[in-house]
Design a protein around this motif. Structure first.
Motif, PDB file in Angstrom:
ATOM      1  N   ILE A 109       0.800  -1.219   0.166  1.00  0.00           N
ATOM      2  CA  ILE A 109       0.026  -0.086   0.172  1.00  0.00           C
ATOM      3  C   ILE A 109       0.855   1.511  -0.052  1.00  0.00           C
ATOM      4  O   ILE A 109       1.935   1.226   0.279  1.00  0.00           O
ATOM      5  N   GLU A 164       1.056   5.232   1.338  1.00  0.00           N
ATOM      6  CA  GLU A 164       0.601   6.668   2.076  1.00  0.00           C
ATOM      7  C   GLU A 164       1.546   7.519   1.839  1.00  0.00           C
ATOM      8  O   GLU A 164       2.845   7.449   2.417  1.00  0.00           O
ATOM      9  N   ILE A 174      -3.571  -5.184   4.080  1.00  0.00           N
ATOM     10  CA  ILE A 174      -3.592  -3.929   4.212  1.00  0.00           C
ATOM     11  C   ILE A 174      -4.304  -3.179   3.263  1.00  0.00           C
ATOM     12  O   ILE A 174      -4.410  -3.203   1.909  1.00  0.00           O
ATOM     13  N   SER A 175      -5.377  -2.393   3.961  1.00  0.00           N
ATOM     14  CA  SER A 175      -6.058  -1.439   2.971  1.00  0.00           C
ATOM     15  C   SER A 175      -6.647  -0.141   3.886  1.00  0.00           C
ATOM     16  O   SER A 175      -6.177  -0.096   5.159  1.00  0.00           O
ATOM     17  N   PHE A 176      -6.741   0.706   3.186  1.00  0.00           N
ATOM     18  CA  PHE A 176      -7.526   2.251   3.813  1.00  0.00           C
ATOM     19  C   PHE A 176      -8.871   2.322   3.422  1.00  0.00           C
ATOM     20  O   PHE A 176      -9.336   2.207   2.378  1.00  0.00           O
ATOM     21  N   TYR A 200      -6.499   2.628   8.519  1.00  0.00           N
ATOM     22  CA  TYR A 200      -6.069   1.417   7.939  1.00  0.00           C
ATOM     23  C   TYR A 200      -6.530   0.348   8.494  1.00  0.00           C
ATOM     24  O   TYR A 200      -6.636   0.151   9.716  1.00  0.00           O
ATOM     25  N   THR A 222      -5.908  -1.829  13.527  1.00  0.00           N
ATOM     26  CA  THR A 222      -6.443  -0.678  12.666  1.00  0.00           C
ATOM     27  C   THR A 222      -5.490   0.381  13.186  1.00  0.00           C
ATOM     28  O   THR A 222      -5.015   0.334  14.355  1.00  0.00           O
ATOM     29  N   LEU A 264       0.338   5.106   8.900  1.00  0.00           N
ATOM     30  CA  LEU A 264       1.248   3.957   8.893  1.00  0.00           C
ATOM     31  C   LEU A 264       2.717   4.579   9.148  1.00  0.00           C
ATOM     32  O   LEU A 264       3.476   3.850   9.467  1.00  0.00           O
TER      33      LEU A 264
END
Length: 342
Positions: free
Chosen positions: A46, A48, A107-109, A114, A134, A138
């Motif tokens: 991911i 950020e 992993i995701s937002f 997150y 959560t 990050l």
């Protein structure tokens, strides 16, 4: 090895590309990867801000023994970073006796936070659990950085026909959220999630089956590691077939199928059904990998800010005694709509 009947339904997407005489092809992203890229197993990725984050199964000793974390500012040079989980939570060790680390994080937002789903299990057993961490960010240097243990999401045991490992959060176009998961047993499943909590929407609701490999008599037909990509009006299910975790002897490879609905049916380019062990080959060791990196699989996806798609996965380096190594390939979509990893 894959059954002959299933093999006949699996069509390869890769093709040799002619290079003019004397011309030297530009190095691929995989050929340029540097830094701390091994051992890496079951990675996801991911971005950020200006930082790319890779999370993967915890291996070895030290701070990343439970879940490993690496960062890069250019997708090429990688370094270790702070682990999100230094020790398994009490609920996990009580639920899964003998578990030593966390496997296959995702992993995701979503919803302003997150979500990091992860698996807890022991090898060869479907007594497994998927937990959820959560965080607001990050970046450990930013205010609000703190991984919160949100506890278990779904569990499986010997009475279940699925294995609660290898999670992947799927957000459908209608806003519904699903958790794809599964390994061996009866294949890959989708569980409906509560959008606010990331937990199961209805604990009593049966999951949706999206892929399986009917086993020939006397032989297993491994399938695991689902990841769903939304592209071009289709949902694309990526899954790993055959065996990981055997170093250079690993026979892992990755297939893909597509469906108009997130719940399937997922079909390969030749029409073969992933519910019958079909699909189209996406990653295989004897194609662009030049046979050095064996058993490519457990692929995750990143759509970068400029719209470029990447696959992150692991493969076993024959030149390093089969060490699992981080791999990242550009994912290009052909004129026929199907993806190719480069």
């Amino acid at each position: 090895m894959i059954a002959v009947a299933a093999l006949a339904t699996v069509a390869a997407t890769q093709a040799d590309v002619a290079t003019p005489a004397g011309a030297r092809a530009a190095p691929t992203l995989n050929e340029r990867l540097r830094g701390d890229i091994a051992p890496t197993h079951d990675p996801v990725i991911i971005r950020e801000g200006d930082t790319y984050h890779v999370y993967s199964t915890g291996l070895g000793d030290g701070p990343d023994r439970i879940i490993a974390h690496r960062v890069s500012n250019d997708l090429v040079n990688w370094r270790k970073a702070e682990t999100p989980l230094a020790a398994l939570p009490d609920w996990a060790t009580q639920a899964i006796p003998g578990a030593k680390n966390a496997w296959a994080p995702d992993i995701s937002f979503v919803g302003g936070r997150y979500r990091l789903y992860y698996s807890v299990s022991t090898f060869g057993s479907n007594r497994s659990a998927i937990g959820l961490l959560t965080n607001a960010t990050l970046d450990p240097t930013r205010p609000g950085y703190r991984w919160r243990d949100d506890g278990p999401v779904v569990m499986s045991d010997r009475t279940d026909d699925y294995n609660a490992i290898d999670p992947n959060l799927v957000v459908a176009r209608d806003g519904r959220q699903w958790l794809a998961l599964g390994s061996f047993w009866s294949g890959l499943k989708l569980f409906a999630l509560d959008r606010a909590t990331g937990k199961l929407l209805n604990k009593n609701e049966a999951p949706v089956a999206i892929a399986r490999r009917p086993a020939p008599v006397g032989a297993p037909a491994p399938i695991e590691a689902p990841f769903v990509i939304d592209h071009g009006g289709w949902y694309w299910l990526v899954a790993s077939y055959d065996y990981c975790c055997k170093g250079s002897a690993s026979t892992y490879y990755t297939v893909v199928g597509r469906s108009r609905a997130v719940t399937g049916p997922y079909l390969g380019r030749d029409g073969s059904a992933m519910m019958q062990g079909g699909g189209t080959i996406l990653l295989r060791a004897d194609l662009p990998e030049k046979e050095r990196f064996r058993g490519p699989g457990h692929a995750g996806h990143l759509r970068d800010r400029d719209g470029t798609d990447y696959l992150v996965y692991h493969a076993y380096d024959q030149e390093a005694k089969g060490r699992p190594t981080l791999r990242i390939a550009r994912l290009r979509w052909g004129a026929d709509g199907w993806p190719k990893a480069e």
